[in-house]
Design a protein around this motif. Structure first.
Motif, mmCIF file in Angstrom:
data_model
loop_
_atom_site.group_PDB
_atom_site.id
_atom_site.type_symbol
_atom_site.label_atom_id
_atom_site.label_comp_id
_atom_site.label_asym_id
_atom_site.label_seq_id
_atom_site.Cartn_x
_atom_site.Cartn_y
_atom_site.Cartn_z
ATOM 1 N N SER A 11 0.816 -1.214 0.000
ATOM 2 C CA SER A 11 0.000 0.000 0.000
ATOM 3 C C SER A 11 0.850 1.264 0.000
ATOM 4 O O SER A 11 0.344 2.350 -0.211
ATOM 5 C CB SER A 11 -0.941 0.002 1.204
ATOM 6 N N LYS A 12 2.170 1.134 0.256
ATOM 7 C CA LYS A 12 3.055 2.286 0.291
ATOM 8 C C LYS A 12 3.448 2.691 -1.121
ATOM 9 O O LYS A 12 3.712 1.849 -1.984
ATOM 10 C CB LYS A 12 4.297 1.975 1.129
ATOM 11 N N THR A 13 3.528 3.968 -1.338
ATOM 12 C CA THR A 13 3.933 4.510 -2.628
ATOM 13 C C THR A 13 5.244 5.261 -2.459
ATOM 14 O O THR A 13 5.508 5.850 -1.406
ATOM 15 C CB THR A 13 2.862 5.470 -3.178
ATOM 16 N N CYS A 14 6.087 5.208 -3.466
ATOM 17 C CA CYS A 14 7.366 5.934 -3.422
ATOM 18 C C CYS A 14 7.091 7.401 -3.138
ATOM 19 O O CYS A 14 6.301 8.056 -3.827
ATOM 20 C CB CYS A 14 8.084 5.770 -4.759
ATOM 21 N N GLU A 15 7.756 7.918 -2.104
ATOM 22 C CA GLU A 15 7.531 9.306 -1.694
ATOM 23 C C GLU A 15 8.324 10.305 -2.529
ATOM 24 O O GLU A 15 8.236 11.513 -2.305
ATOM 25 C CB GLU A 15 7.891 9.467 -0.217
ATOM 26 N N ILE A 16 9.093 9.809 -3.524
ATOM 27 C CA ILE A 16 9.878 10.700 -4.379
ATOM 28 C C ILE A 16 9.173 10.922 -5.715
ATOM 29 O O ILE A 16 8.826 12.041 -6.077
ATOM 30 C CB ILE A 16 11.291 10.112 -4.611
ATOM 31 N N CYS A 17 8.920 9.806 -6.418
ATOM 32 C CA CYS A 17 8.247 9.940 -7.714
ATOM 33 C C CYS A 17 6.732 9.867 -7.595
ATOM 34 O O CYS A 17 6.006 10.193 -8.536
ATOM 35 C CB CYS A 17 8.736 8.869 -8.686
ATOM 36 N N ILE A 18 6.239 9.392 -6.449
ATOM 37 C CA ILE A 18 4.799 9.302 -6.147
ATOM 38 C C ILE A 18 4.052 8.526 -7.239
ATOM 39 O O ILE A 18 2.930 8.868 -7.613
ATOM 40 C CB ILE A 18 4.166 10.700 -5.967
ATOM 41 N N SER A 19 4.693 7.487 -7.744
ATOM 42 C CA SER A 19 4.011 6.691 -8.772
ATOM 43 C C SER A 19 4.268 5.200 -8.577
ATOM 44 O O SER A 19 3.338 4.406 -8.572
ATOM 45 C CB SER A 19 4.452 7.124 -10.178
ATOM 46 N N ALA A 20 5.540 4.832 -8.401
ATOM 47 C CA ALA A 20 5.881 3.416 -8.236
ATOM 48 C C ALA A 20 5.678 2.974 -6.794
ATOM 49 O O ALA A 20 5.481 3.780 -5.883
ATOM 50 C CB ALA A 20 7.330 3.182 -8.670
ATOM 51 N N SER A 21 5.747 1.676 -6.596
ATOM 52 C CA SER A 21 5.577 1.099 -5.255
ATOM 53 C C SER A 21 6.807 1.370 -4.395
ATOM 54 O O SER A 21 7.941 1.202 -4.841
ATOM 55 C CB SER A 21 5.339 -0.410 -5.372
ATOM 56 N N GLY A 22 6.581 1.808 -3.166
ATOM 57 C CA GLY A 22 7.689 2.096 -2.247
ATOM 58 C C GLY A 22 8.172 0.823 -1.566
ATOM 59 O O GLY A 22 7.859 0.582 -0.403
ATOM 60 N N GLU A 30 13.913 8.240 6.550
ATOM 61 C CA GLU A 30 12.614 7.746 6.997
ATOM 62 C C GLU A 30 11.561 7.955 5.913
ATOM 63 O O GLU A 30 10.462 8.447 6.158
ATOM 64 C CB GLU A 30 12.192 8.429 8.308
ATOM 65 N N GLN A 31 11.919 7.538 4.698
ATOM 66 C CA GLN A 31 11.019 7.662 3.555
ATOM 67 C C GLN A 31 11.029 6.366 2.750
ATOM 68 O O GLN A 31 12.014 5.621 2.757
ATOM 69 C CB GLN A 31 11.452 8.828 2.640
ATOM 70 N N TYR A 32 9.912 6.164 2.011
ATOM 71 C CA TYR A 32 9.795 5.004 1.147
ATOM 72 C C TYR A 32 10.243 5.369 -0.273
ATOM 73 O O TYR A 32 9.879 6.432 -0.795
ATOM 74 C CB TYR A 32 8.359 4.489 1.120
ATOM 75 N N PHE A 33 11.039 4.470 -0.898
ATOM 76 C CA PHE A 33 11.573 4.679 -2.234
ATOM 77 C C PHE A 33 11.215 3.485 -3.110
ATOM 78 O O PHE A 33 11.123 2.346 -2.636
ATOM 79 C CB PHE A 33 13.109 4.799 -2.209
ATOM 80 N N CYS A 34 11.048 3.750 -4.408
ATOM 81 C CA CYS A 34 10.981 2.651 -5.361
ATOM 82 C C CYS A 34 12.416 2.273 -5.730
ATOM 83 O O CYS A 34 13.371 2.942 -5.330
ATOM 84 C CB CYS A 34 10.176 3.039 -6.600
ATOM 85 N N GLU A 35 12.600 1.233 -6.525
ATOM 86 C CA GLU A 35 13.940 0.773 -6.867
ATOM 87 C C GLU A 35 14.711 1.828 -7.652
ATOM 88 O O GLU A 35 15.901 2.065 -7.406
ATOM 89 C CB GLU A 35 13.863 -0.538 -7.658
ATOM 90 N N ASN A 36 14.060 2.507 -8.589
ATOM 91 C CA ASN A 36 14.743 3.523 -9.406
ATOM 92 C C ASN A 36 15.158 4.721 -8.562
ATOM 93 O O ASN A 36 16.292 5.211 -8.670
ATOM 94 C CB ASN A 36 13.837 3.974 -10.554
ATOM 95 N N CYS A 37 14.246 5.185 -7.697
ATOM 96 C CA CYS A 37 14.566 6.344 -6.856
ATOM 97 C C CYS A 37 15.632 5.996 -5.825
ATOM 98 O O CYS A 37 16.437 6.840 -5.444
ATOM 99 C CB CYS A 37 13.302 6.871 -6.184
ATOM 100 N N LYS A 38 15.640 4.750 -5.380
ATOM 101 C CA LYS A 38 16.684 4.317 -4.459
ATOM 102 C C LYS A 38 18.052 4.396 -5.139
ATOM 103 O O LYS A 38 19.033 4.873 -4.537
ATOM 104 C CB LYS A 38 16.403 2.885 -3.991
ATOM 105 N N THR A 39 18.128 3.920 -6.389
ATOM 106 C CA THR A 39 19.393 3.968 -7.134
ATOM 107 C C THR A 39 19.872 5.403 -7.296
ATOM 108 O O THR A 39 21.057 5.721 -7.077
ATOM 109 C CB THR A 39 19.209 3.311 -8.506
ATOM 110 N N PHE A 40 18.960 6.298 -7.666
ATOM 111 C CA PHE A 40 19.313 7.713 -7.822
ATOM 112 C C PHE A 40 19.738 8.328 -6.480
ATOM 113 O O PHE A 40 20.685 9.103 -6.410
ATOM 114 C CB PHE A 40 18.115 8.478 -8.395
ATOM 115 N N HIS A 41 19.055 7.940 -5.414
ATOM 116 C CA HIS A 41 19.359 8.451 -4.072
ATOM 117 C C HIS A 41 20.777 8.056 -3.644
ATOM 118 O O HIS A 41 21.504 8.857 -3.050
ATOM 119 C CB HIS A 41 18.331 7.893 -3.088
#
Length: 309
Positions: A11-22, A30-41
């Motif tokens: 139910s969590k959504t990526c808090e960066i792109c707000i589209s993919a699953s977190g 203390e934030q949820y990331f998708c795989e792509n945003c995690k790589t960029f982070h």
């Protein structure tokens, strides 16, 4: 429990792109990331050392609300033994003794772990000694049987039937005492099983939210651990044979006798073997009278407080 965590993570959504699953959680941000945003982070200089963990392993913080003030519960009133909010501290529970909810949960965890570990170790030590005593008792029984057999071998064939009857008698009586020891060992194994179940329950509780419900569950777990009884070390039965001089006259009267002492334990009173089976949420029992305790109402706040009889 695992399915609940998976549903929560889904139910969590990526808090960066707000589209993919977190699916990933940054421990520093203390934030949820998708795989792509995690790589960029992790490629950014300021955050390349940040640590991530799977969102499935994130335990949500407690957000229970006070039913009187609709504020987050963050304290424990030790006077009334209830979780309260900051408004309760300065209101109906004024001048009571308080501690932080997180600290109370941590103390209960540490106490439960230490007490359960101590009792399991004590039960293991007791069971090992009882098994050792049972082995020695069996050896003594065999020694007596051998003595009876050797003494009987000196007597003529007419006493063979009496020898067989006497050996059967000592084995029958020793079997009764052996069964008693076996029962005590079985009870101790059951104590270890209950302790193991409580340990599993305690492990599952640590995965739940840190809120007043967890506090109540830990308090119930504390009561169940206190009710876990350990069989005291027994005075083991003894067995010996007193031989007599044998003649051809009145074989039965001249035969030796044996005696087996009873199994004795230090147990007194009723021993409750069946502890409450823990449920998925480990529900807290709030009956007015339970195992030597009762509730009374605090004059200051009107809350019910549990105390010993």
């Amino acid at each position: 429990m695992l399915s609940d965590k998976m549903a929560q993570a889904a139910s969590k959504t990526c808090e960066i792109c707000i589209s993919a699953s977190g699916s990933q959680y940054c421990l520093e941000c203390e934030q949820y990331f998708c795989e792509n945003c995690k790589t960029f982070h992790n490629r950014q200089k300021i955050s390349k050392t940040h640590q991530f963990q799977s969102a499935l392993d994130v335990i949500p913080e407690g957000k229970s609300k006070c039913k009187d003030h609709n504020e987050d519960v963050s304290f424990v009133c030790n006077t009334c033994n209830v979780a309260v909010c900051s408004s309760c501290v300065t209101g109906s529970h004024k001048r009571h003794d308080f501690s932080k909810l997180h600290d109370s949960i941590a103390r209960l965890k540490a106490t439960n772990e230490q007490e359960l570990r101590r009792k399991v170790q004590e039960a293991t030590k007791s069971m090992n000694k009882m098994e050792e005593g049972l082995t020695k008792f069996d050896m003594k029984v065999e020694v007596v049987v051998k003595a009876i057999t050797e003494n009987g071998s000196k007597i003529k064939a007419m006493v063979d039937t009496h020898i067989a009857q006497m050996i059967a008698s000592i084995k029958d009586q020793s079997r009764m005492e052996r069964d008693k020891l076996t029962k005590i060992i079985a009870d101790t194994r059951m104590d270890l099983k209950v302790g193991s179940d409580l340990d599993k329950t305690m492990y599952e509780l640590y995965k739940t939210r840190h809120d007043d419900k967890l506090l109540q569950s830990l308090q119930k777990l504390t009561d169940d651990i206190a009710k876990l009884t350990i069989e005291p070390i027994t005075d083991y039965p003894d067995v010996f044979y007193t031989a007599k001089s044998t003649t051809d006259h009145d074989i039965k009267q001249l035969f030796g006798t044996f005696k087996i002492s009873d199994v004795h334990t230090g147990q007194t009173g009723y021993r409750e073997k069946e502890l409450h089976k823990p449920s998925s949420d480990y529900e807290h029992d709030m009956k007015l009278k339970e195992h030597g305790r009762y509730l009374y109402r605090c004059d200051g706040c009107g809350k019910e407080k549990r105390t010993n009889l």
